[in-house]
Design a protein around this motif. Structure first.
Motif, PDB file in Angstrom:
ATOM      1  N   GLY A 144      25.723  -0.360 -49.529  1.00 23.94           N
ATOM      2  CA  GLY A 144      25.861   0.771 -48.625  1.00 23.94           C
ATOM      3  C   GLY A 144      24.609   1.030 -47.817  1.00 23.94           C
ATOM      4  O   GLY A 144      23.600   0.341 -47.950  1.00 23.94           O
ATOM      5  N   PHE A 145      24.724   2.037 -46.966  1.00 23.39           N
ATOM      6  CA  PHE A 145      23.658   2.295 -46.014  1.00 23.39           C
ATOM      7  C   PHE A 145      22.349   2.669 -46.692  1.00 23.39           C
ATOM      8  O   PHE A 145      21.264   2.268 -46.280  1.00 23.39           O
ATOM      9  N   GLN A 146      22.469   3.446 -47.784  1.00 23.22           N
ATOM     10  CA  GLN A 146      21.237   3.877 -48.453  1.00 23.22           C
ATOM     11  C   GLN A 146      20.481   2.696 -49.048  1.00 23.22           C
ATOM     12  O   GLN A 146      19.255   2.656 -49.008  1.00 23.22           O
ATOM     13  N   THR A 147      21.218   1.721 -49.556  1.00 23.07           N
ATOM     14  CA  THR A 147      20.556   0.531 -50.101  1.00 23.07           C
ATOM     15  C   THR A 147      19.813  -0.214 -48.999  1.00 23.07           C
ATOM     16  O   THR A 147      18.665  -0.628 -49.165  1.00 23.07           O
ATOM     17  N   VAL A 148      20.507  -0.368 -47.857  1.00 19.89           N
ATOM     18  CA  VAL A 148      19.879  -1.077 -46.753  1.00 19.89           C
ATOM     19  C   VAL A 148      18.626  -0.337 -46.295  1.00 19.89           C
ATOM     20  O   VAL A 148      17.569  -0.936 -46.063  1.00 19.89           O
ATOM     21  N   ALA A 149      18.724   0.995 -46.214  1.00 21.13           N
ATOM     22  CA  ALA A 149      17.563   1.781 -45.785  1.00 21.13           C
ATOM     23  C   ALA A 149      16.422   1.636 -46.784  1.00 21.13           C
ATOM     24  O   ALA A 149      15.247   1.517 -46.398  1.00 21.13           O
ATOM     25  N   GLY A 150      16.769   1.617 -48.081  1.00 20.60           N
ATOM     26  CA  GLY A 150      15.731   1.453 -49.095  1.00 20.60           C
ATOM     27  C   GLY A 150      15.047   0.104 -48.977  1.00 20.60           C
ATOM     28  O   GLY A 150      13.817   0.000 -49.063  1.00 20.60           O
ATOM     29  N   LEU A 151      15.836  -0.921 -48.709  1.00 15.19           N
ATOM     30  CA  LEU A 151      15.258  -2.258 -48.515  1.00 15.19           C
ATOM     31  C   LEU A 151      14.288  -2.255 -47.336  1.00 15.19           C
ATOM     32  O   LEU A 151      13.224  -2.877 -47.382  1.00 15.19           O
ATOM     33  N   CYS A 152      14.688  -1.533 -46.290  1.00 17.42           N
ATOM     34  CA  CYS A 152      13.830  -1.478 -45.103  1.00 17.42           C
ATOM     35  C   CYS A 152      12.498  -0.834 -45.451  1.00 17.42           C
ATOM     36  O   CYS A 152      11.454  -1.251 -44.953  1.00 17.42           O
ATOM     37  N   PHE A 153      12.547   0.181 -46.317  1.00 18.23           N
ATOM     38  CA  PHE A 153      11.297   0.805 -46.725  1.00 18.23           C
ATOM     39  C   PHE A 153      10.381  -0.211 -47.386  1.00 18.23           C
ATOM     40  O   PHE A 153       9.205  -0.322 -47.060  1.00 18.23           O
ATOM     41  N   TRP A 154      10.939  -1.007 -48.304  1.00 14.64           N
ATOM     42  CA  TRP A 154      10.105  -1.996 -49.002  1.00 14.64           C
ATOM     43  C   TRP A 154       9.615  -3.077 -48.051  1.00 14.64           C
ATOM     44  O   TRP A 154       8.489  -3.550 -48.166  1.00 14.64           O
ATOM     45  N   ALA A 155      10.470  -3.448 -47.100  1.00 12.82           N
ATOM     46  CA  ALA A 155      10.055  -4.469 -46.142  1.00 12.82           C
ATOM     47  C   ALA A 155       8.887  -3.962 -45.304  1.00 12.82           C
ATOM     48  O   ALA A 155       7.910  -4.671 -45.059  1.00 12.82           O
ATOM     49  N   PHE A 156       8.982  -2.695 -44.896  1.00 12.51           N
ATOM     50  CA  PHE A 156       7.887  -2.098 -44.129  1.00 12.51           C
ATOM     51  C   PHE A 156       6.603  -2.095 -44.953  1.00 12.51           C
ATOM     52  O   PHE A 156       5.519  -2.449 -44.473  1.00 12.51           O
ATOM     53  N   PHE A 157       6.774  -1.733 -46.213  1.00 18.65           N
ATOM     54  CA  PHE A 157       5.636  -1.669 -47.119  1.00 18.65           C
ATOM     55  C   PHE A 157       4.947  -3.027 -47.230  1.00 18.65           C
ATOM     56  O   PHE A 157       3.729  -3.137 -47.189  1.00 18.65           O
ATOM     57  N   ILE A 158       5.763  -4.066 -47.312  1.00 27.86           N
ATOM     58  CA  ILE A 158       5.217  -5.429 -47.421  1.00 27.86           C
ATOM     59  C   ILE A 158       4.415  -5.785 -46.173  1.00 27.86           C
ATOM     60  O   ILE A 158       3.297  -6.299 -46.246  1.00 27.86           O
ATOM     61  N   ILE A 159       5.002  -5.475 -45.004  1.00 26.68           N
ATOM     62  CA  ILE A 159       4.295  -5.803 -43.761  1.00 26.68           C
ATOM     63  C   ILE A 159       2.956  -5.081 -43.740  1.00 26.68           C
ATOM     64  O   ILE A 159       1.927  -5.647 -43.384  1.00 26.68           O
ATOM     65  N   VAL A 160       2.971  -3.817 -44.155  1.00 19.47           N
ATOM     66  CA  VAL A 160       1.755  -3.017 -44.067  1.00 19.47           C
ATOM     67  C   VAL A 160       0.690  -3.491 -45.049  1.00 19.47           C
ATOM     68  O   VAL A 160      -0.492  -3.515 -44.727  1.00 19.47           O
ATOM     69  N   ILE A 161       1.104  -3.908 -46.260  1.00 22.16           N
ATOM     70  CA  ILE A 161       0.038  -4.355 -47.166  1.00 22.16           C
ATOM     71  C   ILE A 161      -0.389  -5.785 -46.880  1.00 22.16           C
ATOM     72  O   ILE A 161      -1.481  -6.177 -47.236  1.00 22.16           O
ATOM     73  N   LEU A 162       0.467  -6.559 -46.224  1.00 20.55           N
ATOM     74  CA  LEU A 162       0.085  -7.951 -45.968  1.00 20.55           C
ATOM     75  C   LEU A 162      -0.780  -8.113 -44.729  1.00 20.55           C
ATOM     76  O   LEU A 162      -1.827  -8.734 -44.777  1.00 20.55           O
TER      77      LEU A 162
END
Lengths: 366, 373
Positions: free
Chosen positions: A143-161
């Motif tokens: 569902g949408f909330q899962t996708v949004a949560g994944l996006c949060f982690w993806a953003f986090f990865i970009i920012v720490i990398l």
């Protein structure tokens, strides 16, 4: 019309930032520099600024369009039906859904290609792509909330990398490469801006996810922040590539960002580009997830089919497409097709719909 | 309130997620060719020589079978081209050879004269090659230089030697990326460390200057220091300055060591011939001096500072006129001119290069580093 969408399916406005940022910053951040610097050379940053500005205008237009709709029906499916009639609207909806599917497929396929070229040249693609497709199914069916949560982690990865790695590159940069400023004709800058626009797509996901954002009035600033920070990231990646390689070397390079990161050595990590590319899987999963979720939900509205069935059909389509799109040339053709449609979608479709919205508003008032 | 069923479903979905991730790890790691470190051979240093018209390549591989000791294995093959050297080496090895850990490529002088462009191209496009690899030129042949390091039990002996000399000695900082930057960049030319064999051991003799991809000339280790000052903001490096113009005795020299230097370039005038001003600000300490040089007053020190600076200016000017006479541009003056002019092109610059005037100004400060006077 039904009431507002249940809270179970919506996310708070800040998630709009993560979703848009992740949709815009895709794998082309690792490779866009060569094409953009081809025409404008050291002035390529000017074209990024131009595209940055135009993207802000597009987001502003999209918000004008969306805020004039009924909040529950504020997505492109309903808008097309309302503005273009039943037949034409349905055609356009299907075309746009196909575009989102194509976006997801191109991201997915290019990521696999990057792994194939850079990490495992002799690998067969099927095992990894099947695992990937299962992961995509799992993420999108959540569902949408899962996708949004994944996006949060993806953003986090970009920012720490990325920021720490780019800081580590500073000793290897040659500031002289940016000089002289504005040594290219406006025509060259425009050509390179066009190339940049081809790499800077993704803001249009807003047209698909808007109804699922809570307190929509507050979300506009997050969309603009997403555009701003994504463009800043592209700008930094461009400038670093120019200062690190110089134009002449850049013309030979397909993956400049990865090559530059390859210079760095951390304790235990001699080759950081492999780490970056491996972690990028989660990022690709997130952006593919956003595209597919929009497609599935729009299809549901269009044909009243179950989203999970739509998803299975689309993933089967992925497998079929993968059978036909094999060698790098075909991937580039698919990418060019997708990005060109994306530019028309952003710079022709959105302004037209914006004008129609404004005209209708005027007449309904008057 | 959440129902029990919902909680259970959630737990199940989490386990499912973890399960899929673990499964995917297994699946992904099982595809492709596995390269276990015990079952492959890692090439650490490689060399190219020209043998008549054929290319001879030599590689050093570490043999780690004995505990706490590395034995060096040398493989050498000949081919008509430098392209298939790895494949030819592979036919001589019991385990497959891999270049991922290669850290040094050495070119024999003859090979370098014939051109190293194709090898550089290949190193650039091979994604397994590290950007930190080092390149060097051998004054004799690369094979002899590499085989002279066998009894050091260090496959990376030459690489380490070059690296420590960049850090502490007179060599400018270089690696594959900076060399490729010089090679591909318009208005700058490649330069590499120049090694020779002296009494059976390898020695850094200076810098090899290249025109495009071909060896042009080599300069000694003192000029290497000058090049270091002219190309980067450097640390360390030392130079011996004669105190007398002629018939100096062994004691009539002064040894100074650079602590830090900072370089800035300015364009003085563009027309008719370009004039460039290179300013170098540096701090040095005097390491060795004859008895009769004393630092008692401020005037003594500033007189010596002026003398040292004048000597370095002379060295730098000589170096630049050598570069001009050989039509090479290791300092990147052409690139600097590009950054200062519109519509610059390399051909016009090449034509005007001999008439270009480079002024050097060195602002040198002696830092007292010894406790006794």
């Amino acid at each position: 019309m039904s009431n507002a969408i249940s809270e179970k399916f919506t996310v708070s406005p800040i998630h709009l930032f993560f979703i848009m940022y992740v949709s815009i910053v895709d794998i082309s951040i690792l490779s866009f520099q060569r094409e953009v610097a081809m025409d404008a050379g050291q002035d390529a940053w000017v074209s990024i600024l131009l595209v940055w500005l135009s993207s802000h205008i597009l987001v502003w237009m999209m918000f004008k369009i969306l805020s004039n709709q009924n909040p529950v029906n504020a997505d492109f499916v309903s808008i097309n039906y309302a503005y273009f009639g039943k037949f034409l609207g349905a055609c356009m909806n299907q075309a746009i859904i196909l575009y989102f599917v194509l976006t997801a497929f191109v991201m997915y396929r290019i990521y696999l290609e990057a792994i194939l070229v850079l990490i495992f040249p002799t690998m067969s693609l099927w095992p990894i792509s099947l695992v990937f497709i299962v992961l995509i199914y799992y993420a999108v069916s959540g569902g949408f909330q899962t996708v949004a949560g994944l996006c949060f982690w993806a953003f986090f990865i970009i920012v720490i990398l990325f920021p720490p790695l780019l800081v580590l590159l500073i000793p290897f940069l040659h500031p002289q490469n940016l000089l002289p400023f504005f040594d290219h004709s406006p025509m060259q800058i425009l050509k390179s801006s066009h190339q940049m626009a081809l790499n800077f797509y993704g803001a249009e996901v807003l047209l698909g996810i808007y109804p699922y954002i809570q307190t929509q009035a507050k979300s506009q600033k997050w969309a603009h922040i997403a555009i701003g920070s994504a463009a800043l990231m592209f700008l930094v990646a461009m400038v670093v590539a120019l200062l690190y390689f110089g134009q002449d070397q850049l013309h030979h390079l397909v993956w400049p960002t990865l090559k530059a990161i390859g210079m760095l050595e951390l304790p235990l990590f001699q080759r950081l580009e492999y780490l970056v590319l491996s972690v990028w899987l989660l990022k690709t999963l997130a952006s593919v997830g956003v595209g597919l979720w929009i497609s599935c939900h729009s299809l549901k509205k269009l044909w009243r089919t179950k989203p999970s069935n739509n998803l299975v059909v689309i993933l089967l389509l992925f497998i079929i497409l993968q059978l036909f799109i094999k060698d790098p040339e075909q991937i580039i053709t698919a990418k060019m097709l997708h990005t060109n449609i994306g530019v028309y979608f952003a710079y022709i479709y959105i302004p037209i719909v914006f004008i129609i919205t404004m005209v209708r508003k005027k007449f309904s008032k008057g | 309130m959440r129902s029990k069923a919902a909680v259970r479903a959630r737990c199940l979905s989490y386990t499912g997620c973890v399960g899929i991730l673990v499964l995917s790890c297994f699946l992904i790691s099982s595809c492709g060719n596995r390269r276990i470190v015990d079952h492959i051979k890692l090439i650490q240093s490689a060399g190219y020589d020209l043998d008549g018209k054929r290319v001879r390549s030599t590689i050093l591989i570490g043999d780690y079978t004995e505990k706490e000791k590395t034995n060096i294995k040398i493989l050498s093959t000949e081919s008509v081209s430098s392209m298939d050297t790895m494949q030819r080496q592979n036919t001589k090895s019991n385990q497959s050879l891999h270049t991922g850990q290669m850290r040094l490529v050495l070119f024999g002088k003859q090979f370098a004269k014939q051109g190293i462009g194709s090898v550089l191209d290949r190193l650039f496009h091979d994604q397994f090659i590290s950007s930190r690899l080092r390149l060097a030129v051998s004054g004799t042949n690369a094979a002899g230089l590499l085989s002279s390091t066998v009894n050091t039990h260090d496959t990376l002996f030459i690489m380490n030697m070059v690296e420590q000399n960049e850090e502490w000695g007179n060599l400018p900082k270089l690696n594959l990326q900076t060399s490729l930057y010089n090679y591909y960049g318009a208005g700058r030319d490649l330069f590499l460390p120049y090694l020779i064999l002296e009494g059976g051991t390898v020695k850094i003799d200076g810098i090899a200057l290249f025109k495009d991809d071909k060896f042009a000339t080599n300069v000694d280790i003192r000029d290497a220091f000058v090049l270091k000052l002219l190309t980067e903001n450097s640390r360390n490096g030392s130079i011996l300055m004669p105190l007398k113009e002629s018939d100096a005795l062994p004691d009539d020299y002064i040894l100074m060591r650079s602590i830090a230097s900072k370089r800035t370039i300015q364009l003085v005038s563009q027309e008719p011939a370009p004039v460039i001003l290179i300013k170098i600000k540096m701090k040095v300490s005097v390491r060795e001096k004859p008895e009769y040089i004393r630092f008692e007053t401020k005037e003594d020190i500033s007189a010596l500072e002026r003398k040292l600076a004048a000597y370095l200016v002379k060295k730098a000017e000589d170096f630049i006129s050598l570069c001009k006479s050989k039509q090479v541009d290791p300092i990147g003056l052409g690139d600097f001119m590009r950054s200062k002019s519109r519509g610059w092109n390399e051909k016009d610059f090449q034509a005007s290069y001999p008439s270009l005037k480079a002024k050097i100004r060195i602002d040198l400060k002696i830092v007292q580093s010894s406790l006794s006077q």
